[in-house]
Write a protein that holds these residues in place. Structure first.
Motif, PDB file in Angstrom:
ATOM      1  N   VAL A   1     -26.097  18.610  -2.357  1.00  0.00           N
ATOM      2  CA  VAL A   1     -26.966  20.152  -2.679  1.00  0.00           C
ATOM      3  C   VAL A   1     -28.015  20.358  -1.809  1.00  0.00           C
ATOM      4  CG1 VAL A   1     -28.336  21.138  -4.385  1.00  0.00           C
ATOM      5  CG2 VAL A   1     -26.307  19.814  -5.196  1.00  0.00           C
ATOM      6  N   ALA A   2     -28.355  19.284  -1.150  1.00  0.00           N
ATOM      7  CA  ALA A   2     -29.725  19.423  -0.235  1.00  0.00           C
ATOM      8  C   ALA A   2     -29.189  19.955   1.095  1.00  0.00           C
ATOM      9  CB  ALA A   2     -30.487  18.039  -0.121  1.00  0.00           C
ATOM     10  N   VAL A   3     -28.157  19.636   1.258  1.00  0.00           N
ATOM     11  CA  VAL A   3     -27.641  19.716   2.569  1.00  0.00           C
ATOM     12  C   VAL A   3     -27.501  21.381   3.106  1.00  0.00           C
ATOM     13  CG1 VAL A   3     -25.219  20.242   4.232  1.00  0.00           C
ATOM     14  CG2 VAL A   3     -26.143  17.871   3.273  1.00  0.00           C
ATOM     15  N   ILE A   4     -27.057  22.379   1.907  1.00  0.00           N
ATOM     16  CA  ILE A   4     -26.742  23.617   2.045  1.00  0.00           C
ATOM     17  C   ILE A   4     -27.866  24.350   2.668  1.00  0.00           C
ATOM     18  CG2 ILE A   4     -26.171  25.828   0.680  1.00  0.00           C
ATOM     19  CD1 ILE A   4     -24.500  23.812  -1.325  1.00  0.00           C
ATOM     20  N   PRO A   5     -28.987  24.122   2.129  1.00  0.00           N
ATOM     21  CA  PRO A   5     -30.195  25.168   2.815  1.00  0.00           C
ATOM     22  C   PRO A   5     -30.294  24.662   4.253  1.00  0.00           C
ATOM     23  CG  PRO A   5     -31.027  23.643   0.798  1.00  0.00           C
ATOM     24  CD  PRO A   5     -29.554  23.522   0.900  1.00  0.00           C
TER      25      PRO A   5
END
Length: 456
Positions: free
Chosen positions: A262-266
């Motif tokens: 989830v953290a990778v996306i931004p």
């Protein structure tokens, strides 16, 4: 036919080869969370040999990756993929039947010798059209990340329930499933496509290898996998020493991998859309350094260990997402496939060094020594990353040319170069193709195809 939609054959090729790639990569990753704990029960095992058993897979991959890719041009993609998977199955069976560490080492080496990644990507190029190839290859990249997460959870669950031998039997079954998919689901190519976007150009190998900007990225992916493999030599033992039983450790990987995805996306959006690649890259290396230092200082404090693992996986997954993009941006026009082949080999050298280096440090000074070693690697990498320049924000495109367009090659090249955002162009007559490095925010693929069409 709607050119903006994938055909049924292209979808089958993408899904099928993605599944083959993922099933095989499980063999690399599923053993990581369990070999240093369960593997110590093997006859003759010690920490150094466990590390070597983890690393020898990468050594074999590094040796055979490029030769097997070139061989697939001669013997065909499908036969080489099936042959490589059979070698992988043989290695898995050897490891499953072994009760000594040396048998597992030999089996892991055989697994790595079945190097099919380059052939899989080349077959994907044969089976997809230019306008869909980037999408198809992105799917393979996403499947790699998902496979890693699944393996981190599945490996400990299978090993605790059924033992290390059963894990290797399971890996063999996964690889056999990959053979079935290759022979029954993946379409047979009607022709062999010469494509410098996915294939290696032998005559210019050294030109790409000594490119200073690519060299820094290759050292980067090598360092990343040194850190991954050395850390996984120590992490299962560190958690066990802190009171977290080996049969529960899959839960940590499940939570930390989910959060990191989830953290990778931004971060990836910020790097690509806002054109802040260097800032994100340097920040990730600094986060990896912080993770190694946190793991070193954690001692028996379980929640500090968990924090270090979470930091590590966030930075690791961001790096896995942006490094291939950086290689594509920095590769000389027409040599992306060659650059990716060297990049992949560097990655597996990192696997080999990280496993062996981590095992030796673990036996020499315990888990703390492994994390200190990792921090030193991250510190050196951080210093190197500061010398990087911001990459050119361009995409590599391959555009098919008609026979008429080829007769006007010089004029066509000049017309393409005159377009806004075009950094470079190479026309390869033998392949009937133009390779273009272009900022697609200024000139799109469709714009370039219209220029080519007007010449043909």
């Amino acid at each position: 036919m709607h050119d903006h939609l994938m055909t049924v054959e292209e979808r089958r090729a993408t899904w099928g080869l993605g599944a083959v790639f993922s099933l095989r990569m499980l063999g690399m990753f599923m053993v990581l969370p369990v070999l240093t704990t369960y593997g110590m029960q093997l006859q003759g095992a010690n920490e150094t040999l466990i590390g070597f058993a983890i690393g020898i897979y990468g050594l074999a991959q590094a040796i055979f990756q490029i030769p097997f890719g070139l061989l697939s041009d001669k013997v065909g993609r499908t036969p080489l993929i099936v042959g490589g998977l059979l070698i992988f199955v043989a290695g898995s069976v050897v490891a499953a039947l072994s009760d000594s560490i040396w048998g597992v080492i030999f089996g892991r080496g055989l697994q790595g010798a079945g190097a099919i990644s380059a052939a899989v990507m080349a077959l994907l190029s044969d089976l997809t059209r230019e306008q869909h190839r980037t999408k198809a290859m992105a799917f393979i990249g996403v499947s790699f990340g998902i496979t890693f997460a699944v393996a981190m959870v599945l490996g400990p669950i299978i090993t605790h329930a059924l033992g290390l031998s059963a894990l290797f039997w399971g890996i063999a079954i996964f690889a056999l499933s990959g053979i079935v998919i290759t022979l029954t689901i993946v379409p047979k190519p009607s022709h062999h496509l010469m494509n410098r976007e996915s294939g290696i150009v032998k005559d210019h190998f050294w030109l790409v290898l000594r490119n200073s900007r690519l060299l820094k990225l290759n050292l980067g992916i090598m360092s990343l996998h040194v850190l991954l493999m050395s850390s996984f030599v120590a992490l299962p033992i560190a958690m066990e020493h802190a009171g977290f039983l080996r049969q529960q450790q899959w839960m940590v990987y499940l939570v930390t991998m989910t959060v990191s995805f989830v953290a990778v996306i931004p971060f990836v959006i910020y790097a690509e859309k806002k054109r802040q690649m260097k800032r994100v890259f340097v920040g990730c290396v600094l986060t990896l350094l912080a993770a190694e230092l946190t793991l070193w200082q954690a001692g028996l404090h379980l929640w500090v260990l968990f924090a270090g693992i979470q930091l590590f996986f966030i930075a690791f997954n961001v790096m896995e997402a942006i490094l291939p993009s950086l290689i594509s941006k920095e590769a000389p026009v027409g040599y992306k496939g060659t650059a990716m082949g060297i990049y992949s080999t560097s990655q597996f050298i990192g696997v080999a060094v990280g496993g062996s280096f981590g095992g030796w440090l673990l036996q020499s000074g315990g888990t703390s020594m492994v994390f200190i070693g990792g921090a030193c690697v991250a510190m050196l990498w951080f210093g190197l990353s500061l010398t990087m320049r911001e990459p050119p924000y361009v995409s590599s495109l391959r555009i098919v040319l008609s026979k008429t367009a080829i007769t006007q090659a010089d004029q066509l090249a000049n017309n393409i170069k005159a377009q806004p955002g075009v950094a470079d162009v190479v026309l390869v007559v033998d392949e009937m193709a133009a390779y273009v490095k272009v900022d697609t925010k200024q000139t799109s693929r469709r714009d370039l195809e219209q220029i080519v069409a007007s010449a043909g």
